[in-house]
Design a protein around this motif. Structure first.
Motif: not given
Length: 164
Positions: A48-75
């Motif tokens: 994930v980069v900012d407007d100046r193409a500087r990395p803000m965070t690096v997300l392993p694939g499992s964390q990208v999947m975590r973004l996709a799963v609704p919070a209720a199902y994660l809990a």
């Protein structure tokens, strides 16, 4: 280039030598787009980069999947068994309306980065300690140069050892 050399005149391989260009995302991109980039690019994670193409965070694939799963199902993953099969197969499509920034924690993890002149052992140690299959390679100003995936690093190490 050599990986290790007893001759100080020989160069050692550095991050810039094995870094590859990878697609990046921003906090304004949808989670659905992030999932598509990850899947279609067969990437182990996203930067994930900012407007100046500087990395803000690096997300392993499992964390990208975590973004996709609704919070209720994660809990409570058992709730997923109570959902209609059609919805269960397409839940992520609704995430076209949700941005990556909306799903990231308020204090996103520091990006997993190495300088372009980092050696292979530095990269390997960082990946192992951070439990990540992808690191961002940055220049002196923190701008993104490329990325190194676990597959690229292992292939580099394995090929370099063939001569021995």
């Amino acid at each position: 280039m050599t990986l290790l050399s007893t001759d100080p005149r020989e160069e050692t391989m550095q991050a810039r030598d094995i870094a590859v260009n990878v697609p990046t995302i921003t906090v304004r991109d949808s989670v659905a787009k992030a999932v598509q980039i990850l899947a279609l690019g067969r990437l182990p994670g996203l930067i994930v980069v900012d407007d100046r193409a500087r990395p803000m965070t690096v997300l392993p694939g499992s964390q990208v999947m975590r973004l996709a799963v609704p919070a209720a199902y994660l809990a409570e993953p058992a709730l997923a068994r109570t959902i209609d099969e059609d919805y269960a197969d397409t839940f992520w499509v609704e995430l076209r309306q949700v941005t990556v920034g909306e799903c990231l924690p308020l204090r996103a993890a520091k990006p997993v980065t190495v300088r372009a002149d980092a050696n292979l052992l530095e990269i390997a140690a960082l990946m192992a300690n951070a439990h990540t299959p992808i690191v961002a390679v940055v220049d002196e100003q923190g701008g993104l140069v490329g990325a190194i995936t676990l597959a690229v690093l292992l292939t580099t190490l394995a090929v370099a050892g063939i001569d021995e």
